[in-house]
Design a protein around this motif. Structure first.
Motif, PDB file in Angstrom:
ATOM      1  N   PRO A  53       2.224   3.639  -4.762  1.00 53.39           N
ATOM      2  CA  PRO A  53       2.692   4.974  -5.165  1.00 53.39           C
ATOM      3  C   PRO A  53       3.763   4.940  -6.251  1.00 53.39           C
ATOM      4  O   PRO A  53       3.769   5.789  -7.155  1.00 53.39           O
ATOM      5  CB  PRO A  53       3.239   5.561  -3.856  1.00 53.39           C
ATOM      6  CG  PRO A  53       2.529   4.821  -2.784  1.00 53.39           C
ATOM      7  CD  PRO A  53       2.366   3.436  -3.298  1.00 53.39           C
ATOM      8  N   LEU A  54       4.679   3.973  -6.191  1.00 55.71           N
ATOM      9  CA  LEU A  54       5.741   3.912  -7.183  1.00 55.71           C
ATOM     10  C   LEU A  54       5.238   3.399  -8.529  1.00 55.71           C
ATOM     11  O   LEU A  54       5.875   3.648  -9.558  1.00 55.71           O
ATOM     12  CB  LEU A  54       6.878   3.018  -6.677  1.00 55.71           C
ATOM     13  CG  LEU A  54       7.620   3.545  -5.439  1.00 55.71           C
ATOM     14  CD1 LEU A  54       8.633   2.533  -4.953  1.00 55.71           C
ATOM     15  CD2 LEU A  54       8.300   4.869  -5.750  1.00 55.71           C
ATOM     16  N   ARG A  61       2.387   4.381  -9.811  1.00 50.81           N
ATOM     17  CA  ARG A  61       1.352   5.296 -10.285  1.00 50.81           C
ATOM     18  C   ARG A  61       1.456   5.616 -11.768  1.00 50.81           C
ATOM     19  O   ARG A  61       0.443   5.576 -12.481  1.00 50.81           O
ATOM     20  CB  ARG A  61       1.374   6.587  -9.460  1.00 50.81           C
ATOM     21  CG  ARG A  61       0.222   7.524  -9.834  1.00 50.81           C
ATOM     22  CD  ARG A  61       0.125   8.708  -8.889  1.00 50.81           C
ATOM     23  NE  ARG A  61       1.343   9.480  -8.885  1.00 50.81           N
ATOM     24  CZ  ARG A  61       1.984   9.865  -7.790  1.00 50.81           C
ATOM     25  NH1 ARG A  61       1.522   9.502  -6.604  1.00 50.81           N
ATOM     26  NH2 ARG A  61       3.078  10.588  -7.848  1.00 50.81           N
ATOM     27  N   ARG A  64       0.812  -1.214   0.000  1.00 52.04           N
ATOM     28  CA  ARG A  64       0.000   0.000   0.000  1.00 52.04           C
ATOM     29  C   ARG A  64       0.843   1.260   0.000  1.00 52.04           C
ATOM     30  O   ARG A  64       0.513   2.233  -0.717  1.00 52.04           O
ATOM     31  CB  ARG A  64      -0.907  -0.007   1.234  1.00 52.04           C
ATOM     32  CG  ARG A  64      -1.881   1.162   1.324  1.00 52.04           C
ATOM     33  CD  ARG A  64      -2.575   1.163   2.668  1.00 52.04           C
ATOM     34  NE  ARG A  64      -1.606   1.282   3.766  1.00 52.04           N
ATOM     35  CZ  ARG A  64      -1.927   1.186   5.046  1.00 52.04           C
ATOM     36  NH1 ARG A  64      -3.179   0.927   5.404  1.00 52.04           N
ATOM     37  NH2 ARG A  64      -0.995   1.302   5.975  1.00 52.04           N
ATOM     38  N   SER A  65       1.937   1.283   0.745  1.00 51.26           N
ATOM     39  CA  SER A  65       2.711   2.510   0.917  1.00 51.26           C
ATOM     40  C   SER A  65       3.907   2.627  -0.021  1.00 51.26           C
ATOM     41  O   SER A  65       4.435   3.730  -0.193  1.00 51.26           O
ATOM     42  CB  SER A  65       3.200   2.622   2.373  1.00 51.26           C
ATOM     43  OG  SER A  65       2.114   2.578   3.279  1.00 51.26           O
ATOM     44  N   SER A  78       6.827  10.894 -10.796  1.00 58.80           N
ATOM     45  CA  SER A  78       7.083   9.598 -10.162  1.00 58.80           C
ATOM     46  C   SER A  78       7.621   9.822  -8.765  1.00 58.80           C
ATOM     47  O   SER A  78       8.386  10.750  -8.512  1.00 58.80           O
ATOM     48  CB  SER A  78       8.092   8.770 -10.988  1.00 58.80           C
ATOM     49  OG  SER A  78       8.423   7.585 -10.317  1.00 58.80           O
ATOM     50  N   ASP A  79       7.218   8.961  -7.864  1.00 60.13           N
ATOM     51  CA  ASP A  79       7.665   9.080  -6.489  1.00 60.13           C
ATOM     52  C   ASP A  79       9.123   8.668  -6.291  1.00 60.13           C
ATOM     53  O   ASP A  79       9.672   8.828  -5.211  1.00 60.13           O
ATOM     54  CB  ASP A  79       6.782   8.220  -5.572  1.00 60.13           C
ATOM     55  CG  ASP A  79       5.394   8.822  -5.418  1.00 60.13           C
ATOM     56  OD1 ASP A  79       5.236   9.994  -5.786  1.00 60.13           O
ATOM     57  OD2 ASP A  79       4.487   8.115  -4.943  1.00 60.13           O
TER      58      ASP A  79
END
Length: 319
Positions: free
Chosen positions: A233-234, A236, A228-229, A316-317
Motif C-alpha cells: 500500500p505504501l 502504490r 502485503r499490508s 499516498s497511504d
C-alpha cells in the motif's frame, strides 16, 4: 576646543549621511517587461525544440491519418476512409492482440521480478555499486540486446540451447516457434528493464519510515503480512508510475522484434509497431500507417488515464 570637537562630530555625521546607501528603487513596469523578454529568450530553445520535434510532427501525423498519402504523391483528403479500413483490417486486430499479449507478459513479469529484487536489496542494504551494476542492462541498446540473446538462444550454436539439449535431449525453438516467440521477446524485455524498475522501487522503499515495520513486528506480524499490508500500500504511487512506464514502453516495442523475429513466424510476433513500420516503409502507405499510429496513441492515453484513476496515484497511504 569644544568647538573643534563639535565641528569634527558634525563632519562625521555629514560624512555618514553622504555615504549611506540609497534606498532601493521600486521596479516599474518597464523593468518587468525587460525581465519577461529575458525569460522568453531563455525558454525559446526548449519551446522551439518542442514545436519542431513534437508538436508539428504530431499535428502533421493527425492530418495525414485522414488522407491517402504515398511518398511520391501529395496527400489526398479521404476523410474517415482509413478509419473504416482499420476497423475491417484483420491483420491490424491480430497485431493488436499480439501486442496486448506481449504487454501483459512484460508488465506482470517485469514489475513482479523488479519488486521482489528491490525488496531483497532493501533488506540486505546493498551499496551503490551493486545498484549501479543492476541498471546496466537498461543502458544497453535494444538492438545489441536482441543480437546477443539471438546468438545465445540459437537452436544449434547457442549456449543456452546447448545446455537445454544436454538436459532434455532436444533444443527449444525460442524465436521460430509460435508458442515461444512472444514469451521469449517478453523475457528479453524484462531482462532489459528489470534493473531500472528495481532501482525506482528501491527508492520508494527508502521513503517508508522504519518505525512502521517496527510497529508491525511488535504486533506480531510476519514478513509476508508486513509486505502485503504495509509495503505494497505504501508503494502504490511508485508502483503505478512503474506500471504506466512499462505499459507505454512495452506497447512501443520495435527494435527487439525487428532484430530477432521480424514479426514471425507467420505473424506470431507481429506487434503493432512492426505492422505500422511495414505499412509505412514497406508498402509506403503513410496515410494508413498514420491512422494506426493515432489509434495506438489514443489507446495509450486511455489505458494510462484508467490506470491512474483506478490506482489513485496522486494519493499516498502515508498521508
Amino acid at each position: 576646543m569644544v568647538t573643534t570637537v563639535q565641528d569634527t562630530s558634525a563632519q562625521v555625521v555629514r560624512g555618514s549621511a553622504t555615504t549611506a546607501p540609497p534606498p532601493p528603487r521600486r521596479r516599474g513596469p518597464a523593468s518587468r517587461r525587460n525581465d519577461t523578454w529575458v525569460a522568453w529568450l531563455l525558454v525559446a530553445p526548449a519551446v522551439l525544440g518542442f514545436g519542431v520535434f513534437f508538436a508539428y510532427p504530431m499535428l502533421r501525423g493527425v492530418y495525414l491519418s485522414f488522407t491517402e498519402f504515398h511518398i511520391l504523391t501529395p496527400p489526398v483528403w479521404t476523410g474517415l476512409d482509413n478509419v473504416r479500413q482499420l476497423l475491417d483490417d484483420g491483420r491490424f486486430w491480430h497485431s493488436l492482440g499480439v501486442t496486448a499479449y506481449f504487454v501483459v507478459l512484460s508488465v506482470v513479469l517485469g514489475v513482479g521480478v523488479s519488486l521482489i529484487t528491490a525488496v531483497v536489496l532493501h533488506r540486505l542494504g546493498v551499496n551503490t555499486t551493486v545498484r549501479g551494476l543492476m541498471i546496466l542492462p537498461f543502458l544497453i541498446s535494444g538492438v545489441v540486446t536482441a543480437l546477443v540473446w539471438t546468438w545465445m538462444l540459437d537452436p544449434q550454436l547457442g549456449i543456452v540451447n546447448q545446455l537445454i539439449t544436454w538436459i532434455t535431449g532436444e533444443p527449444v525453438m525460442f524465436f521460430s516457434s509460435d508458442a515461444w516467440a512472444v514469451p521469449t521477446l517478453a523475457a528479453l524485455n524484462v531482462w532489459k528493464t528489470m534493473g531500472y524498475n528495481a532501482v525506482l522501487i528501491f527508492a520508494g522503499l527508502q521513503t517508508i519510515p522504519a518505525t512502521i515495520y517496527e510497529a508491525g513486528r511488535i504486533d506480531g506480524a510476519s514478513e509476508f503480512q508486513m509486505f502485503r499490508s504495509l509495503t505494497l500500500p505504501l508503494l502504490r504511487p511508485i508502483l503505478v508510475m512503474v506500471v504506466v512506464l512499462n505499459v507505454i514502453g512495452a506497447t512501443q516495442i520495435f527494435d527487439i522484434v525487428q532484430v530477432s523475429t521480424k514479426g514471425g513466424p507467420a505473424d506470431a510476433s507481429l506487434v503493432l509497431q512492426m505492422y505500422i513500420y511495414d505499412k509505412a516503409f514497406g508498402q509506403f502507405d503513410f496515410g494508413y500507417a498514420a491512422t494506426m499510429s493515432l489509434a495506438l496513441f489514443l489507446m495509450l492515453v486511455a489505458v494510462t488515464f484508467t490506470q491512474m484513476r483506478m490506482a489513485r496515484a496522486s494519493e499516498s497511504d502515508t498521508n
